[in-house]
Design an enzyme around this catalytic site. Structure first.
Site, PDB file in Angstrom:
ATOM      1  N   CYS A   2       0.839  -1.199   0.000  1.00 29.01           N
ATOM      2  CA  CYS A   2       0.000   0.000   0.000  1.00 29.01           C
ATOM      3  C   CYS A   2       0.874   1.249   0.000  1.00 29.01           C
ATOM      4  O   CYS A   2       2.030   1.213   0.410  1.00 29.01           O
ATOM      5  CB  CYS A   2      -0.873   0.017   1.227  1.00 29.01           C
ATOM      6  SG  CYS A   2      -1.748  -1.512   1.517  1.00 29.01           S
ATOM      7  N   ARG A  27       2.539   0.464  -6.177  1.00 31.64           N
ATOM      8  CA  ARG A  27       2.751  -0.317  -4.955  1.00 31.64           C
ATOM      9  C   ARG A  27       1.523  -1.121  -4.546  1.00 31.64           C
ATOM     10  O   ARG A  27       1.602  -2.047  -3.756  1.00 31.64           O
ATOM     11  CB  ARG A  27       3.094   0.625  -3.811  1.00 31.64           C
ATOM     12  CG  ARG A  27       4.447   1.203  -3.984  1.00 31.64           C
ATOM     13  CD  ARG A  27       4.834   2.001  -2.786  1.00 31.64           C
ATOM     14  NE  ARG A  27       6.263   1.984  -2.698  1.00 31.64           N
ATOM     15  CZ  ARG A  27       6.947   1.537  -1.669  1.00 31.64           C
ATOM     16  NH1 ARG A  27       6.338   1.062  -0.625  1.00 31.64           N
ATOM     17  NH2 ARG A  27       8.247   1.561  -1.688  1.00 31.64           N
ATOM     18  N   ASN A  99      -0.356   1.249   6.450  1.00 34.74           N
ATOM     19  CA  ASN A  99       0.346   0.188   5.727  1.00 34.74           C
ATOM     20  C   ASN A  99       0.857  -0.789   6.761  1.00 34.74           C
ATOM     21  O   ASN A  99       1.404  -0.366   7.784  1.00 34.74           O
ATOM     22  CB  ASN A  99       1.569   0.730   4.985  1.00 34.74           C
ATOM     23  CG  ASN A  99       1.203   1.556   3.781  1.00 34.74           C
ATOM     24  OD1 ASN A  99       0.029   1.648   3.426  1.00 34.74           O
ATOM     25  ND2 ASN A  99       2.206   2.157   3.164  1.00 34.74           N
ATOM     26  N   GLU A 488      12.404 -18.425 -13.129  1.00 34.13           N
ATOM     27  CA  GLU A 488      12.075 -17.005 -13.332  1.00 34.13           C
ATOM     28  C   GLU A 488      11.128 -16.855 -14.527  1.00 34.13           C
ATOM     29  O   GLU A 488      10.186 -16.063 -14.492  1.00 34.13           O
ATOM     30  CB  GLU A 488      13.373 -16.204 -13.529  1.00 34.13           C
ATOM     31  CG  GLU A 488      13.218 -14.778 -14.017  1.00 34.13           C
ATOM     32  CD  GLU A 488      12.421 -13.873 -13.084  1.00 34.13           C
ATOM     33  OE1 GLU A 488      12.034 -14.314 -11.994  1.00 34.13           O
ATOM     34  OE2 GLU A 488      12.134 -12.731 -13.474  1.00 34.13           O
ATOM     35  N   LYS A 492       7.371 -15.276 -14.301  1.00 35.80           N
ATOM     36  CA  LYS A 492       6.975 -14.143 -15.145  1.00 35.80           C
ATOM     37  C   LYS A 492       5.683 -14.443 -15.894  1.00 35.80           C
ATOM     38  O   LYS A 492       4.772 -13.637 -15.958  1.00 35.80           O
ATOM     39  CB  LYS A 492       8.107 -13.858 -16.121  1.00 35.80           C
ATOM     40  CG  LYS A 492       8.448 -12.445 -16.390  1.00 35.80           C
ATOM     41  CD  LYS A 492       9.364 -11.777 -15.426  1.00 35.80           C
ATOM     42  CE  LYS A 492       8.907 -11.753 -14.009  1.00 35.80           C
ATOM     43  NZ  LYS A 492       9.884 -11.275 -13.078  1.00 35.80           N
ATOM     44  N   GLU A 495       2.672 -14.480 -13.453  1.00 43.59           N
ATOM     45  CA  GLU A 495       2.208 -13.216 -12.874  1.00 43.59           C
ATOM     46  C   GLU A 495       1.683 -12.242 -13.923  1.00 43.59           C
ATOM     47  O   GLU A 495       0.789 -11.462 -13.631  1.00 43.59           O
ATOM     48  CB  GLU A 495       3.263 -12.579 -11.971  1.00 43.59           C
ATOM     49  CG  GLU A 495       4.467 -12.024 -12.669  1.00 43.59           C
ATOM     50  CD  GLU A 495       5.415 -11.308 -11.712  1.00 43.59           C
ATOM     51  OE1 GLU A 495       4.973 -10.723 -10.715  1.00 43.59           O
ATOM     52  OE2 GLU A 495       6.632 -11.327 -11.992  1.00 43.59           O
ATOM     53  N   LYS A 609       3.916  -3.881  -6.350  1.00 40.98           N
ATOM     54  CA  LYS A 609       5.339  -3.813  -6.695  1.00 40.98           C
ATOM     55  C   LYS A 609       6.247  -4.145  -5.525  1.00 40.98           C
ATOM     56  O   LYS A 609       7.233  -4.843  -5.683  1.00 40.98           O
ATOM     57  CB  LYS A 609       5.667  -2.428  -7.260  1.00 40.98           C
ATOM     58  CG  LYS A 609       7.104  -2.278  -7.734  1.00 40.98           C
ATOM     59  CD  LYS A 609       7.435  -3.238  -8.854  1.00 40.98           C
ATOM     60  CE  LYS A 609       8.864  -3.132  -9.331  1.00 40.98           C
ATOM     61  NZ  LYS A 609       9.223  -4.312 -10.158  1.00 40.98           N
TER      62      LYS A 609
HETATM   63  O1  M6R Z   1      11.579  -5.674  -4.386  1.00 36.62           O
HETATM   64  P1  M6R Z   1      12.059  -7.085  -4.290  1.00 36.62           P
HETATM   65  O2  M6R Z   1      13.072  -7.430  -5.320  1.00 36.62           O
HETATM   66  O3  M6R Z   1      12.513  -7.472  -2.908  1.00 36.62           O
HETATM   67  O4  M6R Z   1      10.774  -7.957  -4.601  1.00 36.62           O
HETATM   68  C1  M6R Z   1      10.765  -9.347  -4.450  1.00 36.62           C
HETATM   69  C2  M6R Z   1       9.558  -9.954  -5.110  1.00 36.62           C
HETATM   70  O5  M6R Z   1       8.389  -9.499  -4.498  1.00 36.62           O
HETATM   71  C3  M6R Z   1       9.496  -9.625  -6.604  1.00 36.62           C
HETATM   72  O6  M6R Z   1      10.633 -10.057  -7.275  1.00 36.62           O
HETATM   73  C4  M6R Z   1       8.259 -10.284  -7.254  1.00 36.62           C
HETATM   74  O7  M6R Z   1       8.394 -11.665  -7.253  1.00 36.62           O
HETATM   75  C5  M6R Z   1       8.076  -9.723  -8.661  1.00 36.62           C
HETATM   76  N1  M6R Z   1       6.705  -9.409  -8.883  1.00 36.62           N
HETATM   77  C6  M6R Z   1       8.530 -10.653  -9.708  1.00 36.62           C
HETATM   78  O8  M6R Z   1       8.353 -10.145 -10.994  1.00 36.62           O
END
Ligand code: M6R
Length: 614
Positions: A2, A27, A99, A488, A492, A495, A609
């Site tokens: 948030c 976010r 938050n 990975e 991708k 998601e 994010k």
């Molecule tokens: O900001 P961070 O790199 O710590 O985030 C970790 C994960 O939340 C992030 O990589 C998430 O898996 C992404 N949405 C992947 O694309």
């Protein structure tokens, strides 16, 4: 997760709040709301959906120069208007945006309800509004009534969990009270106007003079500045900092989506990560932010790498690089598991906390656990000044530049590149001759151009898109350094396109997942030219023997192309740096599949994010 933004002063609040929400929307974006102090009361707007839907409801010229706002990623309670923030106390005189998570919400809510408090939402955050209100009204003789700071402090002493909050009082329309515990907040100091945000990114349009709040602090913010207290009493000396390296809002440029833009920014981002860090003449590397002399490197007994999601897969690549090249035992761990298993922390080990946002709660939790146990942990982080970077003190910035699409792409590459640089430094101190080191440096420096070349002509990705759009499941396989790349790629595609995927180290497939294969099941095999390639090809044949159709991501010019139903070549590099090339078709596959399926590519459903809750 948030986002919070607030302002207090003499200028109209609404434009600042809406602008801040737009900047923070990446976010969390399932609902948004705001409250403004005006005409002796609080005016509140809340909407399910994007900030633009909230903005459409709020008159731009609404009076009031003090307000708080929030963009939500649901934790407690569905995505409804009632669950959107701000939350109000029973009489609508106190508004709270929050938050984080209130862990003892159940007990507190039951107690408040027993006293006759009526809850209007299913959120944990609403508990805060009612609690603060009780202390503000003088329910506890030990807490002075009508004192906003005292009421917030008293309420926070009975809650457990994490919070970044902003509280607005109709009876004190010239101030905002904020508090932090585990969820970042930064106060911006302007001229006759002050600001608050969960991310400095939302403030830079207004001011660069800021005070970062620390855990356990409560701040009283008015037009003239901020006074900070410990939640348990005592004044804190504010450290006013100047924001230097904060990104503006760059937008999508000529690209239809942020994700595509960020995929195409990888060559420049990689150049930034490497430049000034590799030392070609000595075949080594230098990472000043780690502040480690060769003598310190010599004492290292092991390397631990911690991250979540994409960052975790980058850690898996990093761990293999460290072991293979520097011959130091290395292990990647999912940060969200780490601290819950009461880990043994070797004081002579070096831990690296890897994170794009630098705000991931689980990774931050792992950092704290290592520190409590006397270990050394440094950040491998993109966002300068973020919580993980600050908690670690020392580290490497990966210099991806702003990554705003929820799906991480260029940050993955730069995390891998930063860890490759670290590995070179460590390996040169231990195993590599100057000559060998120079060869690796040369190959690493060539990678950005190879990435550029691949992206200019990425091969038959669209054919693969057709295979996966209707698939019930897509299987991703790879061995060694390609196993995390396969994982990975699966993350991708899940998601961004919501296509069910499974990723497995190729050799493990025959131990179970092979049962899923049917005629025409799409299997994506990552097999660059390395010493494991031939073993992976055996697994490819096992898939084909079951009628699956196989797409192969392989090194350009490798004759194995003919073994697959679809061949996607990537430029040749050292096997150690192959993840920086093999990941590219997988990023494009996710993007183009999301596009074909009409997904909200930059804001996939249910995601955010940065994940600032555990
Ligand atoms: O900001 P961070 O790199 O710590 O985030 C970790 C994960 O939340 C992030 O990589 C998430 O898996 C992404 N949405 C992947 O694309």
């Amino acid at each position: 997760m948030c986002g919070i933004v607030a302002t207090v002063g003499h200028s109209p609040a609404i434009p600042v709040l809406l602008d801040g929400l737009r900047r923070l929307e990446y976010r969390g974006y399932d609902s948004a709301g705001l409250a403004v102090a005006r005409d002796g009361g609080l005016t509140v707007y809340r909407r399910v959906g994007r900030v633009r839907e909230l903005a459409a409801q709020v008159p731009e010229d609404l009076s009031g120069s003090v307000g708080i706002a929030h963009t939500r990623w649901a934790t407690h309670g569905e995505v409804t208007e009632a669950n959107a923030h701000p939350h109000l106390d029973g009489v609508g005189r106190i508004a709270v945006v929050h938050n984080g998570i209130i862990e003892n919400m159940g007990a507190l809510k039951a107690r408040l309800q027993a006293d006759g408090v009526v809850f209007r939402s299913e959120t944990d955050s609403e508990v805060l509004a009612h609690l603060i209100s009780r202390y503000f009204e003088g329910s506890d003789p030990a807490v002075p009534a009508d004192d906003p700071v005292a009421a917030v402090r008293a309420a926070l002493r009975v809650v457990r969990g994490t919070w970044g909050i902003a509280v607005l009082f109709a009876d004190h329309p010239d101030l905002i009270v904020a508090a932090r515990n585990g969820s970042p907040l930064v106060v911006g100091l302007g001229d006759g106007q002050s600001y608050l945000a969960s991310d400095p990114h939302a403030l830079v349009a207004y001011t660069r003079r800021v005070v970062f709040l620390d855990d356990g602090e409560v701040a009283c913010i008015d037009a003239n500045g901020v006074q900070t207290f410990h939640v348990d009493g005592g004044v804190v000396d504010n450290n006013v900092e100047t924001l230097e390296d904060v990104w503006g809002d760059e937008g999508r440029g000529a690209y239809p989506h942020l994700m595509l833009k960020e995929i195409h920014e990888q060559p420049e981002a990689l150049d930034r990560c490497l430049s000034g860090r590799v030392v070609p003449e000595n075949g080594t590397a230098k990472l000043g932010g780690l502040d480690l002399e060769p003598r310190d490197l010599a004492r290292l007994t092991r390397v631990g790498l911690l991250g979540c999601g994409t960052a975790y897969f980058a850690c898996q690549v990093g761990a293999q690089l460290v072991e293979q090249l520097a011959r130091v035992p290395a292990k990647a761990e999912i940060a969200s598991e780490f601290r819950h298993r009461n880990p043994v922390v070797d004081p002579d080990a070096l831990f690296l906390a890897v994170s794009q946002s630098g705000e991931t709660a689980d990774t931050l939790g792992a950092v704290r656990e290592i520190q409590v146990k006397g270990g050394t942990v440094m950040g491998v982080v993109n966002v300068v000044g973020s919580s993980i970077a600050r908690a670690c003190g020392r580290g490497v910035y990966i210099h991806s530049g702003p990554e705003m699409a929820v799906a991480s792409t260029k940050a993955f590459s730069n995390m891998v590149a930063a860890m490759a640089v670290f590995t070179l430094m460590l390996a040169r101190q231990r195993t590599l001759s100057a000559h060998e080191g120079r060869q690796y440096v040369e190959e690493l420096r060539a990678v950005p151009d190879l990435v550029r070349r691949y992206l200019a002509d990425p091969g038959p990705i669209d054919t693969l898109v057709k295979w996966v759009t209707d698939a019930r499941m897509v299987l991703f396989l790879g061995r060694g350094l390609s196993a995390p790349v396969a994982a990975e790629g699966a993350l991708k595609l899940m998601e961004v396109a919501y296509v069910p995927c499974i990723a497995y180290p190729a050799g493990e497939m025959k131990h179970g997942p092979i049962a899923l294969l049917e005629r025409q099941s799409p299997v994506i095999v990552v097999a660059p030219r390395d010493e494991l390639r031939d073993k992976t090809l055996s697994n490819l044949q096992e898939c084909k023997a079951r009628g699956a159709r196989v797409a192969l991501i392989h090194t350009e010019g490798d004759e194995i192309a003919d073994l697959a139903d679809l061949s996607i070549p990537v430029p040749a590099t050292s096997p150690l740096f192959s993840p920086l090339l093999t990941v590219l078709p997988l990023q494009l596959l996710a993007y183009r599949t999301g596009l074909a399926l009409g997904r909200d590519i930059d804001r996939p459903r249910n995601l955010a994010k940065s994940v600032t809750v555990e």
